[in-house]
Design an enzyme around this catalytic site. Sequence first.
Site, mmCIF file in Angstrom:
data_model
loop_
_atom_site.group_PDB
_atom_site.id
_atom_site.type_symbol
_atom_site.label_atom_id
_atom_site.label_comp_id
_atom_site.label_asym_id
_atom_site.label_seq_id
_atom_site.Cartn_x
_atom_site.Cartn_y
_atom_site.Cartn_z
ATOM 1 N N TRP A 186 -8.037 49.589 -3.062
ATOM 2 C CA TRP A 186 -8.725 48.330 -3.368
ATOM 3 C C TRP A 186 -7.910 47.519 -4.348
ATOM 4 O O TRP A 186 -7.067 48.052 -5.074
ATOM 5 C CB TRP A 186 -10.182 48.533 -3.803
ATOM 6 C CG TRP A 186 -10.482 49.491 -4.947
ATOM 7 C CD1 TRP A 186 -9.616 50.344 -5.566
ATOM 8 C CD2 TRP A 186 -11.743 49.699 -5.570
ATOM 9 N NE1 TRP A 186 -10.260 51.061 -6.529
ATOM 10 C CE2 TRP A 186 -11.579 50.694 -6.558
ATOM 11 C CE3 TRP A 186 -13.013 49.139 -5.390
ATOM 12 C CZ2 TRP A 186 -12.626 51.137 -7.362
ATOM 13 C CZ3 TRP A 186 -14.053 49.585 -6.200
ATOM 14 C CH2 TRP A 186 -13.856 50.576 -7.176
ATOM 15 N N ASN A 187 -8.162 46.205 -4.314
ATOM 16 C CA ASN A 187 -7.434 45.258 -5.156
ATOM 17 C C ASN A 187 -8.426 44.414 -5.933
ATOM 18 O O ASN A 187 -9.600 44.335 -5.571
ATOM 19 C CB ASN A 187 -6.597 44.312 -4.297
ATOM 20 C CG ASN A 187 -5.659 45.045 -3.360
ATOM 21 O OD1 ASN A 187 -4.950 45.957 -3.757
ATOM 22 N ND2 ASN A 187 -5.669 44.674 -2.085
ATOM 23 N N HIS A 243 -10.878 26.545 -5.156
ATOM 24 C CA HIS A 243 -10.304 25.587 -4.199
ATOM 25 C C HIS A 243 -8.894 26.018 -3.816
ATOM 26 O O HIS A 243 -7.905 25.353 -4.130
ATOM 27 C CB HIS A 243 -10.347 24.177 -4.793
ATOM 28 C CG HIS A 243 -11.752 23.729 -5.050
ATOM 29 N ND1 HIS A 243 -12.430 22.866 -4.219
ATOM 30 C CD2 HIS A 243 -12.640 24.102 -6.006
ATOM 31 C CE1 HIS A 243 -13.661 22.705 -4.672
ATOM 32 N NE2 HIS A 243 -13.814 23.445 -5.758
ATOM 33 N N HIS A 267 -10.628 26.279 2.471
ATOM 34 C CA HIS A 267 -11.781 26.359 1.570
ATOM 35 C C HIS A 267 -12.803 25.265 1.784
ATOM 36 O O HIS A 267 -12.563 24.283 2.477
ATOM 37 C CB HIS A 267 -11.320 26.416 0.106
ATOM 38 C CG HIS A 267 -10.824 25.113 -0.451
ATOM 39 N ND1 HIS A 267 -9.517 24.705 -0.365
ATOM 40 C CD2 HIS A 267 -11.472 24.123 -1.122
ATOM 41 C CE1 HIS A 267 -9.372 23.534 -0.951
ATOM 42 N NE2 HIS A 267 -10.546 23.148 -1.417
ATOM 43 N N HIS A 303 -18.654 19.803 -6.607
ATOM 44 C CA HIS A 303 -17.220 19.722 -6.919
ATOM 45 C C HIS A 303 -16.851 18.358 -7.499
ATOM 46 O O HIS A 303 -15.894 18.244 -8.265
ATOM 47 C CB HIS A 303 -16.425 19.988 -5.636
ATOM 48 C CG HIS A 303 -14.946 19.839 -5.768
ATOM 49 N ND1 HIS A 303 -14.224 20.363 -6.818
ATOM 50 C CD2 HIS A 303 -14.033 19.220 -4.971
ATOM 51 C CE1 HIS A 303 -12.949 20.084 -6.652
ATOM 52 N NE2 HIS A 303 -12.808 19.373 -5.557
ATOM 53 N N HIS A 332 -13.697 12.832 -1.191
ATOM 54 C CA HIS A 332 -14.404 13.565 -2.237
ATOM 55 C C HIS A 332 -15.537 12.707 -2.833
ATOM 56 O O HIS A 332 -16.688 13.139 -2.903
ATOM 57 C CB HIS A 332 -13.437 13.961 -3.363
ATOM 58 C CG HIS A 332 -12.523 15.088 -3.030
ATOM 59 N ND1 HIS A 332 -11.366 14.936 -2.318
ATOM 60 C CD2 HIS A 332 -12.612 16.413 -3.303
ATOM 61 C CE1 HIS A 332 -10.770 16.107 -2.178
ATOM 62 N NE2 HIS A 332 -11.497 17.027 -2.762
HETATM 63 C C1 23J Z 1 -9.581 18.797 -7.898
HETATM 64 C C2 23J Z 1 -9.206 17.525 -8.225
HETATM 65 C C3 23J Z 1 -8.782 16.657 -7.248
HETATM 66 C C4 23J Z 1 -8.760 17.076 -5.935
HETATM 67 C C5 23J Z 1 -9.160 18.367 -5.587
HETATM 68 C C6 23J Z 1 -9.546 19.227 -6.578
HETATM 69 C C7 23J Z 1 -9.135 18.830 -4.174
HETATM 70 O O1 23J Z 1 -8.533 18.261 -3.310
HETATM 71 C C8 23J Z 1 -9.982 19.976 -3.760
HETATM 72 O O2 23J Z 1 -9.482 21.083 -3.524
HETATM 73 O O3 23J Z 1 -11.178 19.769 -3.635
HETATM 74 S S1 23J Z 1 -8.247 15.973 -4.690
HETATM 75 MN MN MN Z 2 -11.465 21.650 -2.693
#
Ligand code: 23J
Ligand code: MN
Length: 263
Positions: free
Chosen positions: A65-66, A73, A77, A83, A213
Amino acid sequence: MTAQSTLDTLGTMLLSGGVRVVDLAGPLGPETPLLKLPEGFGDNTPPIEVHKISEYDEHGPYWAWNWLKIGEHSGTHFDAPHHWISGKDYADGYTDTIDPQNFVGPVNVIDCSKESEADPDFLLEVDHIKAWEAEHGEIGAGEWVVMRTDWYKRNGSEADFLNNDADGQPHSPGPSVAAVEYLIGKKIKGWGSECIGTDWGQAATLEPAFPAHTMLHANNMYGLASLAQLDQLPAKGAVLIAAPLKLVQGTGSPIRALALVAG
Ligand code: 23J
Ligand code: MN
């Protein structure tokens, strides 16, 4: 056809191979490409580490195991609404509070592979989506929409995947502000990309910045990043399964994205 007979048939078809399970994830390990934020934006997600606990040795004679060090992210994912600041107030916006019914749904695959090969800065616009709908049918409420670019073919090399120029600016395809707005109007479940994130490489320059986002999560919708093998999917007709780990108050999670495909 009843729901039960549909499931019975699905079970039979999975066993016979009449319905295939397509792997939409890339490899997840220390070599997986990771996002590098523009200078001054904040801290980056750390390199993925895999630490061996034991492998049938003095640390554990019969077991291997590890333990992992990995950002939420990383690799293929899921982006949960919490987020992004625009989605921060949704009680059901975390990996452990999203209704699991929302992880599974029909998927629309918009093929932008030729455009993206010709122009790594390809920006998906509303007209392109409307032309796709005229050919394949309308995008429906509750459905996933993913952008096929064949970008996953670069995922063996972080430099190729991020595609930064001499000034450190990333160049990868993604949706315009108007395209994201249009998809939100369709009440989609979420939006997926084969690139490092759900947004266009140069999305920091858009208004609003990072529209996928900012706008998707403002509407309690989801993002899928670093998807792979979207070239294995039909334009319509597949079912996408994208379930994050049930991380408590998680903002996202690596996923083994899967699609059910006929034939
Ligand atoms: C954190 C800040 C900016 C971005 C992101 C993460 C991602 O693209 C992400 O993995 O959600 S743009
Ligand atoms: Mn992301």
